[in-house]
Design a protein around this motif. Structure first.
Motif, PDB file in Angstrom:
ATOM      1  N   GLU A 258       0.844  -1.193   0.000  1.00 42.28           N
ATOM      2  CA  GLU A 258       0.000   0.000   0.000  1.00 42.28           C
ATOM      3  C   GLU A 258       0.882   1.247   0.000  1.00 42.28           C
ATOM      4  OE1 GLU A 258      -3.162  -0.409   2.872  1.00 42.28           O
ATOM      5  OE2 GLU A 258      -3.660   1.724   2.562  1.00 42.28           O
ATOM      6  N   PHE A 259       0.594   2.116  -0.930  1.00 40.55           N
ATOM      7  CA  PHE A 259       1.424   3.315  -1.071  1.00 40.55           C
ATOM      8  C   PHE A 259       0.647   4.562  -0.673  1.00 40.55           C
ATOM      9  CE2 PHE A 259       2.741   0.135  -4.117  1.00 40.55           C
ATOM     10  CZ  PHE A 259       4.126   0.080  -3.925  1.00 40.55           C
ATOM     11  N   GLY A 260       1.362   5.595  -0.279  1.00 37.62           N
ATOM     12  CA  GLY A 260       0.725   6.861   0.065  1.00 37.62           C
ATOM     13  C   GLY A 260       0.084   7.513  -1.153  1.00 37.62           C
ATOM     14  N   THR A 261       0.772   7.438  -2.281  1.00 39.69           N
ATOM     15  CA  THR A 261       0.216   7.944  -3.541  1.00 39.69           C
ATOM     16  C   THR A 261       0.474   6.897  -4.610  1.00 39.69           C
ATOM     17  OG1 THR A 261       2.340   9.013  -3.925  1.00 39.69           O
ATOM     18  CG2 THR A 261       0.552  10.412  -3.087  1.00 39.69           C
ATOM     19  N   ASP A 262      -0.366   6.903  -5.611  1.00 44.22           N
ATOM     20  CA  ASP A 262      -0.238   5.906  -6.670  1.00 44.22           C
ATOM     21  C   ASP A 262       1.109   6.055  -7.381  1.00 44.22           C
ATOM     22  OD1 ASP A 262      -0.409   4.226  -8.753  1.00 44.22           O
ATOM     23  OD2 ASP A 262      -2.265   5.057  -9.615  1.00 44.22           O
ATOM     24  N   PRO A 263       1.936   5.028  -7.295  1.00 49.77           N
ATOM     25  CA  PRO A 263       3.262   5.134  -7.900  1.00 49.77           C
ATOM     26  C   PRO A 263       3.277   4.805  -9.382  1.00 49.77           C
ATOM     27  CG  PRO A 263       3.058   3.068  -6.721  1.00 49.77           C
ATOM     28  CD  PRO A 263       1.723   3.752  -6.631  1.00 49.77           C
ATOM     29  N   GLY A 264       2.101   4.487  -9.959  1.00 54.66           N
ATOM     30  CA  GLY A 264       2.082   4.073 -11.370  1.00 54.66           C
ATOM     31  C   GLY A 264       2.479   2.610 -11.475  1.00 54.66           C
ATOM     32  N   PRO A 265       2.532   2.089 -12.702  1.00 53.96           N
ATOM     33  CA  PRO A 265       2.827   0.667 -12.870  1.00 53.96           C
ATOM     34  C   PRO A 265       4.196   0.275 -12.314  1.00 53.96           C
ATOM     35  CG  PRO A 265       2.650   1.807 -14.993  1.00 53.96           C
ATOM     36  CD  PRO A 265       2.372   2.803 -13.967  1.00 53.96           C
ATOM     37  N   ILE A 266       4.216  -0.940 -11.709  1.00 48.37           N
ATOM     38  CA  ILE A 266       5.477  -1.452 -11.160  1.00 48.37           C
ATOM     39  C   ILE A 266       5.716  -2.847 -11.722  1.00 48.37           C
ATOM     40  CG2 ILE A 266       6.690  -2.203  -9.079  1.00 48.37           C
ATOM     41  CD1 ILE A 266       5.189  -0.132  -7.501  1.00 48.37           C
ATOM     42  N   ASN A 267       6.870  -3.087 -12.255  1.00 44.93           N
ATOM     43  CA  ASN A 267       7.205  -4.431 -12.719  1.00 44.93           C
ATOM     44  C   ASN A 267       8.389  -4.982 -11.943  1.00 44.93           C
ATOM     45  OD1 ASN A 267       5.356  -5.204 -14.800  1.00 44.93           O
ATOM     46  ND2 ASN A 267       6.169  -3.448 -15.956  1.00 44.93           N
ATOM     47  N   LEU A 268       8.166  -6.169 -11.346  1.00 44.86           N
ATOM     48  CA  LEU A 268       9.213  -6.784 -10.531  1.00 44.86           C
ATOM     49  C   LEU A 268       9.511  -8.186 -11.059  1.00 44.86           C
ATOM     50  CD1 LEU A 268       7.836  -5.854  -7.006  1.00 44.86           C
ATOM     51  CD2 LEU A 268       9.710  -4.721  -8.216  1.00 44.86           C
ATOM     52  N   THR A 269      10.697  -8.691 -10.792  1.00 46.40           N
ATOM     53  CA  THR A 269      11.003 -10.074 -11.186  1.00 46.40           C
ATOM     54  C   THR A 269      10.692 -11.031 -10.046  1.00 46.40           C
ATOM     55  OG1 THR A 269      13.277  -9.730 -10.469  1.00 46.40           O
ATOM     56  CG2 THR A 269      12.822  -9.492 -12.839  1.00 46.40           C
ATOM     57  N   THR A 270      10.742 -10.534  -8.811  1.00 42.70           N
ATOM     58  CA  THR A 270      10.513 -11.421  -7.657  1.00 42.70           C
ATOM     59  C   THR A 270       9.040 -11.650  -7.384  1.00 42.70           C
ATOM     60  OG1 THR A 270      10.856  -9.439  -6.352  1.00 42.70           O
ATOM     61  CG2 THR A 270      12.665 -11.028  -6.419  1.00 42.70           C
ATOM     62  N   ALA A 271       8.180 -10.719  -7.833  1.00 45.53           N
ATOM     63  CA  ALA A 271       6.749 -10.860  -7.578  1.00 45.53           C
ATOM     64  C   ALA A 271       5.969 -10.451  -8.816  1.00 45.53           C
ATOM     65  CB  ALA A 271       6.344 -10.003  -6.384  1.00 45.53           C
ATOM     66  N   ARG A 272       4.829 -11.109  -8.953  1.00 49.91           N
ATOM     67  CA  ARG A 272       4.021 -10.875 -10.148  1.00 49.91           C
ATOM     68  C   ARG A 272       2.802 -10.037  -9.773  1.00 49.91           C
ATOM     69  NH1 ARG A 272       0.443 -14.731 -12.390  1.00 49.91           N
ATOM     70  NH2 ARG A 272       1.252 -16.265 -10.936  1.00 49.91           N
ATOM     71  N   LEU A 273       2.610  -8.964 -10.484  1.00 52.53           N
ATOM     72  CA  LEU A 273       1.475  -8.091 -10.190  1.00 52.53           C
ATOM     73  C   LEU A 273       0.178  -8.762 -10.664  1.00 52.53           C
ATOM     74  CD1 LEU A 273       0.671  -5.202  -9.208  1.00 52.53           C
ATOM     75  CD2 LEU A 273       0.779  -4.528 -11.631  1.00 52.53           C
ATOM     76  N   VAL A 274      -0.798  -8.877  -9.759  1.00 53.43           N
ATOM     77  CA  VAL A 274      -2.061  -9.465 -10.204  1.00 53.43           C
ATOM     78  C   VAL A 274      -3.208  -8.484 -10.227  1.00 53.43           C
ATOM     79  CG1 VAL A 274      -1.710 -11.930  -9.916  1.00 53.43           C
ATOM     80  CG2 VAL A 274      -2.224 -10.534  -7.904  1.00 53.43           C
ATOM     81  N   THR A 275      -3.298  -7.630  -9.196  1.00 52.89           N
ATOM     82  CA  THR A 275      -4.330  -6.583  -9.257  1.00 52.89           C
ATOM     83  C   THR A 275      -3.692  -5.245  -8.918  1.00 52.89           C
ATOM     84  OG1 THR A 275      -5.022  -7.516  -7.147  1.00 52.89           O
ATOM     85  CG2 THR A 275      -6.629  -7.587  -8.938  1.00 52.89           C
ATOM     86  N   ASP A 276      -4.121  -4.280  -9.656  1.00 54.98           N
ATOM     87  CA  ASP A 276      -3.547  -2.957  -9.462  1.00 54.98           C
ATOM     88  C   ASP A 276      -4.667  -1.978  -9.183  1.00 54.98           C
ATOM     89  OD1 ASP A 276      -2.191  -0.611  -9.493  1.00 54.98           O
ATOM     90  OD2 ASP A 276      -1.032  -1.072 -11.308  1.00 54.98           O
ATOM     91  N   ASP A 277      -4.799  -1.579  -7.899  1.00 54.63           N
ATOM     92  CA  ASP A 277      -5.834  -0.611  -7.568  1.00 54.63           C
ATOM     93  C   ASP A 277      -5.226   0.770  -7.349  1.00 54.63           C
ATOM     94  OD1 ASP A 277      -7.645  -2.680  -7.611  1.00 54.63           O
ATOM     95  OD2 ASP A 277      -7.414  -3.100  -5.484  1.00 54.63           O
ATOM     96  N   GLY A 278      -4.215   1.042  -8.086  1.00 56.48           N
ATOM     97  CA  GLY A 278      -3.566   2.346  -7.919  1.00 56.48           C
ATOM     98  C   GLY A 278      -2.630   2.331  -6.717  1.00 56.48           C
ATOM     99  N   ALA A 279      -3.151   2.927  -5.613  1.00 59.25           N
ATOM    100  CA  ALA A 279      -2.306   3.018  -4.425  1.00 59.25           C
ATOM    101  C   ALA A 279      -2.096   1.659  -3.741  1.00 59.25           C
ATOM    102  CB  ALA A 279      -2.904   4.018  -3.437  1.00 59.25           C
ATOM    103  N   ALA A 280      -2.999   0.725  -3.999  1.00 60.57           N
ATOM    104  CA  ALA A 280      -2.841  -0.615  -3.413  1.00 60.57           C
ATOM    105  C   ALA A 280      -2.595  -1.624  -4.529  1.00 60.57           C
ATOM    106  CB  ALA A 280      -4.085  -0.999  -2.626  1.00 60.57           C
TER     107      ALA A 280
END
Ligand SMILES: Nc1ncnc2c1ncn2[C@@H]1O[C@H](COP(=O)(O)OP(=O)(O)OP(=O)(O)O)[C@@H](O)[C@H]1O
Ligand SMILES: [Mg+2]
Lengths: 334, 266
Positions: A258-280
């Protein structure tokens, strides 16, 4: 320790004469040689050591009851070999019966019209339990299961929870080496389920009684059985400890950032993004070896991160994924 | 052995206790048995009173036949009928599975846990009628004839019990078998009459297929010195053998059915 139950390549096929429609059909089907075959159990193998508690899990029609019936000597396997306490159960049905206890969640073994105590007394005669031992067991079970209030009431007046406790107590009166339970918690409310689970776990721990139970309720297995055998469609899918099942499935822990402000899309190799609700954002950790630290390290310091939560998958979810992915996973079973 | 006897006693005691839970039903059952047999016997008595004889049998001969018929049936059935009639339900509801996991012979358990004292009414009626008939029939009672009567009563009861067992056992494999009892009772009713009054095919059925002839009409014919078709001089021996032979067959059938038991789903 040598095995108390050995199941090797066991199969059970039910044959039913084909039913033909109508009166004439009914007559003809008596004499016809046509059968419908149901392969209830197919090539199942496992061994169980004394003192184990094993949960036998699977969806409706998976062949759980059929397996229990073969191990207790009720049904003859169609193929394979089966040994319980060193004997072939069906060939030595009565000797086998004296050393095991069986509880059927869906059918009563108590005498409906008579007080619980009378069924227990008859049980003493049938199993030739010495009087002193019987009294001792009865006192122990009565207090452990809180049956004192209704021991002298006719079975027909008992609630399902009370009756089920009486059924389980009866199956233990002759100090069986193995206790088989086919859906012992079915239909019970939360409180009664809890009482039954605690009791079974304790019997297994303190008396060393080997327990094999079938269930649909995963909590039964979590609380009573360190070992899980999973079947579906007659075939064995998994045999091992619950944590191993989790890891065999790649565990799929969920990480919520959970972020204070929406950081925009994040791509990681260690974890896979499944849902993106902006700040969460929700990530799935596909590998068991990835720690939160790895993810946070990869993420770096450039974000206004407010909260991190890691969720172990619920066991239901583990099982669901398992059923969905079973073809690939069959190879990982021992 | 001693253990088995104690167990049987315990089982019968349990069953009786379940029955006395509903005393009204028990008494009513006995009364209705008396009434229904009374009606059948009155009808037969009326026919004989009208024609003098039935197939060469007088009313006292017939009374002997009816009493033997009722006694072998009620003794045999008290060990078997209600128990094996329920078999279908036991299989369907899975109760049979629970019996199979007990360290006790399944047949013994079934028979004694449902030992039907409801037949007491039948037995009282049969013994009363027989006591009267014995004094009326034209038989020179001696030790051999009395022994023969007792032995054929036992043999006849065994035939009844064996047939009921076989029908019940069939439910283990077919699940449904209750309709076969109506065949049993069809022949059972025929066994109330002198076998000579029936056409040959029925005689063959009664002696060889559903050997109900041996529970009443054949032994009483032998006792009264009346001719027995097909068997002739062997009729007496056949009466004594019928029970043990049928019991042996029933046992084989029972074992076969247990081995092929599939249970019900669930
Ligand atoms: N007596 C029988 N005759 C024919 N088929 C049967 C019989 N008993 C079970 N089956 C079939 O065998 C399969 C396995 O049944 P079984 O009762 O072992 O399943 P189960 O895992 O106990 O299911 P549930 O969770 O519903 O109790 C099912 O397809 C069932 O229809
Ligand atoms: Mg089942």
């Amino acid at each position: 320790m040598s095995a108390i139950i050995e199941v090797s390549g066991v199969a059970k096929t039910f044959r039913q004469p084909k039913r033909l429609p109508g009166m004439g059909g009914a007559l003809r089907s008596l004499f016809s040689r046509q059968f419908t075959e149901v392969r209830a159990v197919q090539d199942v193998s496992f061994t169980i050591a004394p003192g184990e508690a094993v949960g036998y899990l699977g969806p409706n029609g998976a062949g759980k009851s059929t397996m229990i019936k073969m191990m207790t000597g009720i049904l003859v396997p169609s193929a394979g070999t089966l040994s319980v306490l060193g004997r072939e159960p069906h060939a030595h049905r009565m000797t086998n019966a004296a050393e095991i206890g069986v509880v059927f969640g869906q059918r009563s073994q108590l005498w409906w019209d008579l007080p619980v105590r009378d069924s227990f007394d008859l049980h003493r005669h049938i199993y030739e339990v010495p009087e002193a031992r019987f009294a001792e067991n009865l006192a122990f079970l009565t207090s452990m299961l809180g049956m004192a209030d209704y021991l002298d009431r006719p079975v027909r007046q008992l609630s399902l929870g009370q009756r089920m406790r009486a059924e389980i107590a009866m199956a233990l009166l002759h100090d069986p080496k193995i206790l088989f339970l086919d859906e012992p918690t079915i239909g019970l409310d939360v409180v009664a389920k809890d009482a039954v689970r605690k009791f079974l776990a304790r019997i297994n721990r303190e008396r060393g009684t080997t327990i094999i139970l079938t269930t649909h309720d995963l909590q039964d297995i979590e609380e009573i059985c360190p070992r899980l055998i999973m079947v579906d469609d007659g075939k064995l899918l998994f045999d091992g400890e619950l944590p191993r099942l989790r890891s065999a499935l790649g565990s799929r822990r969920r990480l919520r950032l959970e972020f204070g402000t929406d950081p925009g899309p994040i791509n990681l190799t260690t974890a896979r993004l499944v849902t993106d609700d902006g700040a969460a954002k929700h990530f799935l950790l596909d590998s068991e070896d990835t720690s939160i630290l790895d993810v946070l390290t990869e993420l770096g310091n450039g974000y206004d991160l407010k909260d991190v939560t890691l969720e172990e998958p619920a066991i239901e979810e583990v099982i669901r994924t398992f059923y969905q992915s079973k073809p690939q996973l069959a190879a990982t079973t021992p | 052995m001693l253990r088995t006897v104690i167990l049987m006693r315990e089982l019968v005691r349990m069953y009786i206790r379940t029955k006395v839970e509903y005393p009204g039903a028990m008494v009513l059952g006995w009364v209705s048995q008396f009434v229904s047999y009374g009606a059948v016997y009155t009808a037969i008595a009326l026919i004989i009173a009208r024609f003098g004889m039935l197939g060469g049998w007088t009313w006292s001969d017939m009374a002997m036949l009816l009493s033997v018929h009722l006694l072998t049936y009620s003794v045999g059935a008290s060990f078997s009928f209600t128990q094996f009639r329920e078999m279908e339900d036991l299989v369907r509801q899975g109760t049979m599975d629970a019996i199979l996991v007990k360290p006790i012979g399944t047949w013994l358990y079934m028979v004694f846990s449902g030992f039907n004292i409801g037949y007491a009414g039948h037995v009282v009626l049969a013994v009363g009628l027989m006591a009267w008939a014995i004094t009326q029939v034209d038989v020179a009672w001696s030790l051999p004839t009395v022994l023969f009567l007792v032995a054929t009563l036992v043999s006849g009861a065994m035939v009844v019990c064996a047939l009921m067992t076989m029908i019940g056992a069939t439910a283990l494999v077919w699940v449904r078998s209750r309709h076969l009892y109506s065949i049993f009772f069809g022949f059972w009713e025929l066994a109330r009459y002198p076998i000579t009054i029936f056409p040959l095919p029925i005689q063959v059925l009664l002696l060889a297929v559903v050997p109900m002839g041996f529970i009443s009409t054949v032994p009483v014919a032998v006792l009264l010195g009346k001719p027995v078709p097909l068997l002739g001089d062997f009729a007496g021996l056949a009466c004594l053998l019928a029970g043990p032979v049928m019991a042996g067959l029933a046992m084989l059938h029972w074992r076969w059915c247990l081995r092929n038991y599939q249970g019900a789903g669930g």
